[in-house]
Design an enzyme around this catalytic site. Structure first.
Site, PDB file in Angstrom:
ATOM      1  N   LYS A 133       3.594  43.617  12.965  1.00 52.28           N
ATOM      2  CA  LYS A 133       2.525  43.090  13.824  1.00 52.28           C
ATOM      3  C   LYS A 133       1.326  44.039  13.840  1.00 52.28           C
ATOM      4  O   LYS A 133       0.179  43.610  13.742  1.00 52.28           O
ATOM      5  CB  LYS A 133       3.067  42.866  15.250  1.00 52.28           C
ATOM      6  CG  LYS A 133       4.051  41.694  15.320  1.00 52.28           C
ATOM      7  CD  LYS A 133       4.858  41.677  16.606  1.00 52.28           C
ATOM      8  CE  LYS A 133       5.969  40.628  16.508  1.00 52.28           C
ATOM      9  NZ  LYS A 133       6.879  40.621  17.664  1.00 52.28           N
ATOM     10  N   GLN A 161       8.209  44.082  23.055  1.00 51.07           N
ATOM     11  CA  GLN A 161       9.172  43.629  22.049  1.00 51.07           C
ATOM     12  C   GLN A 161      10.569  43.493  22.671  1.00 51.07           C
ATOM     13  O   GLN A 161      11.074  44.432  23.281  1.00 51.07           O
ATOM     14  CB  GLN A 161       9.193  44.619  20.869  1.00 51.07           C
ATOM     15  CG  GLN A 161      10.083  44.208  19.720  1.00 51.07           C
ATOM     16  CD  GLN A 161       9.586  42.961  18.975  1.00 51.07           C
ATOM     17  OE1 GLN A 161       8.389  42.788  18.744  1.00 51.07           O
ATOM     18  NE2 GLN A 161      10.502  42.077  18.608  1.00 51.07           N
ATOM     19  N   ASP A 174       2.584  36.537  23.715  1.00 51.56           N
ATOM     20  CA  ASP A 174       3.885  36.064  23.239  1.00 51.56           C
ATOM     21  C   ASP A 174       4.239  34.724  23.884  1.00 51.56           C
ATOM     22  O   ASP A 174       5.165  34.042  23.434  1.00 51.56           O
ATOM     23  CB  ASP A 174       4.989  37.090  23.562  1.00 51.56           C
ATOM     24  CG  ASP A 174       5.477  37.837  22.331  1.00 51.56           C
ATOM     25  OD1 ASP A 174       5.219  37.349  21.213  1.00 51.56           O
ATOM     26  OD2 ASP A 174       6.115  38.887  22.503  1.00 51.56           O
TER      27      ASP A 174
END
Ligand code: NAP
Length: 292
Positions: free
Chosen positions: A52, A96, A119
């Site tokens: 990412k 994450q 997200d």
């Protein structure tokens, strides 16, 4: 059979984003800035976060990686989330997952400002998605829909079976493909580990999407002739012939299933790159939604 080449489609999106960044620079506007929090040393999580950050660099976004040890107390992590919420230089950020067992993932997810939740895991964004209100759709389902759209796959009226009902993939995807939109307007079956006659249900699907994390689970007899098959699964399996000693394997037995399909996504190079491209699109959107 046509390959649903997520790598190529994601590259096309990245080029569009790089162009948008270039234009913003020329116009003297702010460059999107994504931050990522990574806790611990899980190999998979490190790989995903690094990919990412690398994507940000390639597109021209700013990025910040914040790392903590496995033992980080929940209050410290919550404090960081609050400070990123307030930090005006950061447009969007992710934490994450998975997090270590002593940290309440839901508490962390709920602490993220929904306007920076690129997200799309915050309950507000999940609710907005269900009601079709502008917000952030989580990156993997959004990437799959984009992959379908950009490859000209017709979904209207199709029988779609999704195996796996997680909050980050199967469940949101079932909403997106069932809604009155294009792509969308599918008749969706959301299957899971308690589904009876799964093989028979799958064999009637025009579009079959597997998101369970069981290598090679979908076999040829579960697939209808001419079906579209999308493989979300990514499991690391040992492979001494690879430099890292492992390879990524999908939920679909590609060799035997591919000849029966009209389109099929590979692993790696299918849904994975689209997930990252979607996250980048969400980050640009986060900045634009703020009118920056
Ligand atoms: P998850 O939270 O691990 O849940 C798995 C789902 O699969 C559950 O709904 C489970 O049913 C169902 N399931 C498991 N075994 C099954 C079986 N034998 N038959 C039918 N259903 C079964 O799922 P996830 O987080 O969505 O991850 C799924 C896979 O996608 C993993 O391999 C993950 O690494 C991968 N993934 C890839 C990306 C990407 O960008 N490529 C992104 C996210 C996830 P129950 O609900 O009944 O337990």
């Amino acid at each position: 059979m046509q390959l649903l080449d997520g790598k190529a489609t994601a590259m096309q999106i990245r080029e569009e984003l790089a162009q948008a960044v270039k234009q913003r620079k020329q116009d003297g506007k702010k460059i999107p800035h994504l931050a990522a929090i990574l806790v611990g040393n899980d190999g998979g999580s490190i790989t995903y976060v690094n990919a990412k950050v690398k994507a940000c660099e390639e597109i021209g976004f700013e990025s910040t990686l914040i790392r903590y040890d496995d033992s980080v107390p929940e209050e410290i992590l919550l404090g960081k989330v609050h400070s990123l919420n307030e930090d005006k230089s950061i447009d969007g950020f992710i934490v994450q997952l998975p997090l270590p067992a002593h940290i309440d993932e839901l508490k962390i997810t709920q602490a993220i400002d929904p306007k920076k939740d690129v997200d799309g895991f915050h309950p507000t964004n999940l609710g907005n998605m269900i009601l079709n209100i502008p917000g952030f759709v989580s990156a993997t389902p959004a990437g799959i829909v984009e992959l379908i759209a950009r490859n000209g796959i017709d979904t209207e009226g199709k029988n779609c079976v999704i195996i796996g009902r997680s909050n980050i993939v199967g469940t949101p995807l079932s909403i997106l493909l069932g809604r009155n939109a294009n792509p969308g307007n599918c008749t969706v079956t959301l299957a899971h580990s308690k589904t009876e006659n799964l093989a028979e249900i799958c064999s009637k699907a025009d579009i079959l999407i597997a998101a369970i994390g069981q290598p090679g689970f979908v076999t040829a007899e579960m697939v209808k002739e001419g079906a579209v098959v999308i493989d979300v699964g990514t499991t690391r399996v040992d492979d001494a012939s690879k430099p890292k000693g492992w390879k990524l394997v999908g939920d679909v037995n590609f060799e035997e299933v591919a000849p029966k399909t009209s389109f099929i996504s590979p692993v790696p190079g299918g849904v994975g790159p689209m997930t990252i491209a979607s996250l980048m699109m969400n980050t640009l959107k986060a900045m634009e939604l703020k009118g920056k």
